[in-house]
Every structure is written in C-alpha cells, then in structure tokens.
Design a protein around this motif. Structure first.
Motif, PDB file in Angstrom:
ATOM      1  N   VAL B  37       0.876  -1.171   0.000  1.00  0.00           N
ATOM      2  CA  VAL B  37       0.000   0.000   0.000  1.00  0.00           C
ATOM      3  C   VAL B  37       0.912   1.219   0.000  1.00  0.00           C
ATOM      4  O   VAL B  37       1.982   1.191   0.624  1.00  0.00           O
ATOM      5  N   ARG B  39       1.282   5.741   0.104  1.00  0.00           N
ATOM      6  CA  ARG B  39       0.680   7.033   0.403  1.00  0.00           C
ATOM      7  C   ARG B  39       1.563   8.116  -0.193  1.00  0.00           C
ATOM      8  O   ARG B  39       2.682   8.327   0.280  1.00  0.00           O
ATOM      9  N   LYS B  43      -1.623  12.971  -0.116  1.00  0.00           N
ATOM     10  CA  LYS B  43      -2.734  12.141  -0.612  1.00  0.00           C
ATOM     11  C   LYS B  43      -3.091  11.069   0.420  1.00  0.00           C
ATOM     12  O   LYS B  43      -2.467  10.964   1.474  1.00  0.00           O
ATOM     13  N   GLY B  44      -4.103  10.285   0.065  1.00  0.00           N
ATOM     14  CA  GLY B  44      -4.528   9.217   0.954  1.00  0.00           C
ATOM     15  C   GLY B  44      -3.867   7.893   0.618  1.00  0.00           C
ATOM     16  O   GLY B  44      -2.985   7.808  -0.230  1.00  0.00           O
ATOM     17  N   LEU B  45      -4.311   6.858   1.305  1.00  0.00           N
ATOM     18  CA  LEU B  45      -3.765   5.528   1.085  1.00  0.00           C
ATOM     19  C   LEU B  45      -4.254   4.966  -0.256  1.00  0.00           C
ATOM     20  O   LEU B  45      -5.416   5.127  -0.619  1.00  0.00           O
ATOM     21  N   TRP B  47      -4.051   1.251  -2.322  1.00  0.00           N
ATOM     22  CA  TRP B  47      -3.639  -0.142  -2.433  1.00  0.00           C
ATOM     23  C   TRP B  47      -2.886  -0.337  -3.741  1.00  0.00           C
ATOM     24  O   TRP B  47      -3.320   0.161  -4.786  1.00  0.00           O
ATOM     25  N   TYR B  50      -1.324  -7.253  -4.269  1.00  0.00           N
ATOM     26  CA  TYR B  50      -1.632  -8.370  -3.371  1.00  0.00           C
ATOM     27  C   TYR B  50      -0.948  -9.623  -3.878  1.00  0.00           C
ATOM     28  O   TYR B  50      -0.846  -9.844  -5.089  1.00  0.00           O
ATOM     29  N   TYR B  95       4.204   0.880   2.019  1.00  0.00           N
ATOM     30  CA  TYR B  95       4.040   0.031   3.191  1.00  0.00           C
ATOM     31  C   TYR B  95       3.750  -1.406   2.748  1.00  0.00           C
ATOM     32  O   TYR B  95       2.968  -1.619   1.816  1.00  0.00           O
ATOM     33  N   GLU B  99      -2.241  -9.436   5.599  1.00  0.00           N
ATOM     34  CA  GLU B  99      -3.683  -9.585   5.460  1.00  0.00           C
ATOM     35  C   GLU B  99      -4.150 -10.762   6.306  1.00  0.00           C
ATOM     36  O   GLU B  99      -3.594 -11.856   6.228  1.00  0.00           O
ATOM     37  N   TYR B 108      -8.708  -8.106   6.313  1.00  0.00           N
ATOM     38  CA  TYR B 108      -8.277  -6.780   6.750  1.00  0.00           C
ATOM     39  C   TYR B 108      -6.756  -6.799   6.870  1.00  0.00           C
ATOM     40  O   TYR B 108      -6.139  -7.862   6.928  1.00  0.00           O
ATOM     41  N   PHE B 109      -6.172  -5.613   6.902  1.00  0.00           N
ATOM     42  CA  PHE B 109      -4.725  -5.478   7.032  1.00  0.00           C
ATOM     43  C   PHE B 109      -4.412  -5.206   8.500  1.00  0.00           C
ATOM     44  O   PHE B 109      -4.609  -4.091   8.977  1.00  0.00           O
ATOM     45  N   ASP B 110      -3.941  -6.224   9.205  1.00  0.00           N
ATOM     46  CA  ASP B 110      -3.802  -6.077  10.654  1.00  0.00           C
ATOM     47  C   ASP B 110      -2.415  -5.653  11.121  1.00  0.00           C
ATOM     48  O   ASP B 110      -2.275  -5.171  12.241  1.00  0.00           O
ATOM     49  N   TRP B 112       1.220  -3.586   9.739  1.00  0.00           N
ATOM     50  CA  TRP B 112       1.846  -2.775   8.708  1.00  0.00           C
ATOM     51  C   TRP B 112       3.301  -2.515   9.078  1.00  0.00           C
ATOM     52  O   TRP B 112       3.643  -2.407  10.255  1.00  0.00           O
ATOM     53  N   GLY B 113       4.148  -2.373   8.066  1.00  0.00           N
ATOM     54  CA  GLY B 113       5.504  -1.915   8.314  1.00  0.00           C
ATOM     55  C   GLY B 113       5.525  -0.413   8.519  1.00  0.00           C
ATOM     56  O   GLY B 113       4.495   0.265   8.403  1.00  0.00           O
ATOM     57  N   GLN B 114       6.708   0.124   8.795  1.00  0.00           N
ATOM     58  CA  GLN B 114       6.840   1.562   9.059  1.00  0.00           C
ATOM     59  C   GLN B 114       6.927   2.369   7.768  1.00  0.00           C
ATOM     60  O   GLN B 114       6.821   3.589   7.792  1.00  0.00           O
TER      61      GLN B 114
END
Lengths: 107, 122
Positions: B37, B39, B43-45, B47, B50, B95, B99, B108-110, B112-114
């Motif tokens: 994903v 950003r 702007k926003g996130l 995707w 996958y 990022y 999943e 869902y994406f539980d 995330w990396g930094q």
C-alpha cells in the motif's frame, strides 16, 4: 471498481466530543468494510473490521456500524491521541480501495 | 511480536527501477497473504498489490499494472516489490501489510511496516 467516499474530508473537534465519520461505497459491499487510523509519520493502524468488529487492542470508544453502502465510524469521547487521519477500506472485491481519508483536527 | 520492516526506498530518476523488500518476523509468513500500500505526499492511502500465501495469486492496481511486480520468498520470510518504469506520480511512502481473515470471508490489514520512501525525480 468500487469507489469509497468519506465525509467530511476534515473535521475539527474538541477533547470529549462525540465524532462520527461517514463512508459510502459506490455499490453494496455488505459489511466488508474496515477502518484505519494513521498518525503523521506512522503506519496505519486497524481499528474496525467487518464494519463493526473492534480490533484487539483498539480502544472501546471506537465503534463502527453500517451495511450495504453506508457506514459510520464513531468515537464516543475524543481523546488527545485520537487526532489523526481515518480511512475506510472495502474488502468486498479487488482492487481493495480506500476512502480519501478524514483528517480529525483539534478545535 | 509481529514485525514488518521495509527497505529499498530512495531517490530514482523517472524511467528508473527500484526493488523494495519487506522482512517479516514474529509470525508464520508462509501462511499469510501480503499487500503493498502506498501514500503519496498530501494524498490518501492507495492499495498497490496483493500476493497470496503461496504466490500463486497476484493482483495489481491499474496504476501500476505492467510496471510493478510483487513476489515473495517464504523461505526467507520476505516480500518484494520490483518497480520499473517509475514515474513522478509513484513518489510515495510504500508500506507492506499483512492480510488476515475473519470467519473465512472478511479480510483486513492487521499489521503494517513503518514504510519506505520512494522519490521519483530528476
């Protein structure tokens, strides 16, 4: 592709306020809806999945509701650490689209 | 403790290539689907891509299809994103995200990396 539209795009509120953010899908997605919180310089954090299930570790002041095309994220009593940007995401189909985000700022 | 650590970002010229890596630990990597994903600034996130746990199923956003390639090495607990023909609009923090499934249906994406910053500029 399913489009996700959040409203408002930005919101000013005070500590202790009850806040609601809305997310609308361009077609019915049942309850295939997630909510994330992102703070500046940090990774997104999952808050709510399946429209209303609270992720383990997320504070209970966060709640989600809705089905079909209209969804809401509610924060029952805003805390200082809640000022961030919030995103909805549909998990009904690929591409796994996000809303444009709602930035929650301190009034 | 679940950890995802991205690397490989940097400054690249338009038309150039970059390979991002995501090192996973603290869970059985080979049992989970993974995503990228991004950003973009202001702007926003968005995707991006996958990959299934085995690597047999892959999806891309239209904006990167034909230019980006996702892959994984389960023996090395690593996820990759090969980015070719980079454009200015690919500038973003990238990022990797794990999943997870709920009740065999809702995902869902539980974790995330930094994130790792990719800047495409001349």
């Amino acid at each position: 592709d399913i489009q996700m539209t959040q409203s408002p795009s930005s919101l000013s509120a005070s500590v202790g306020d009850r806040v609601t953010i809305t997310c609308r899908a361009s077609q019915s997605i049942s309850t295939y809806l997630n909510w994330y919180q992102q703070k500046p310089g940090k990774a997104p954090k999952l808050l709510i999945y399946a429209a209303s299930s609270l992720q383990s570790g997320a504070p209970s002041r966060f709640s989600g509701s809705g089905s079909g095309t209209d969804f809401t994220l509610t924060i029952s009593s805003l805390q200082p650490e809640d000022f961030a940007t919030y995103y909805c995401q549909q998990s009904y189909s690929t591409p796994r689209t996000f809303g444009q985000g709602t930035k929650l700022e301190i009034k | 403790e679940v950890q995802l650590v991205e690397s490989g970002g940097g400054l690249v010229q338009p038309g150039g290539s970059l390979r991002l890596s995501c090192a996973a630990s603290g869970f059985t990597f080979s049992s989970y689907e993974m995503n990228w994903v991004r950003r973009a600034p202001g702007k926003g996130l968005e995707w991006v891509s996958y990959i299934s746990y085995s690597g047999s199923t892959i999806y891309y956003a239209d904006s990167v299809k034909g230019r980006f390639t996702i892959s994984r090495d389960n023996a090395k607990n690593s996820l990759y994103l090969q980015m070719n023909s980079l454009r200015a609009e690919d500038t973003a923090v990238y990022y990797c995200a794990r999943e997870s499934l709920y009740s065999s249906s809702w995902f869902y994406f539980d974790y995330w990396g930094q994130g790792t910053l990719v800047t495409v500029s001349s």
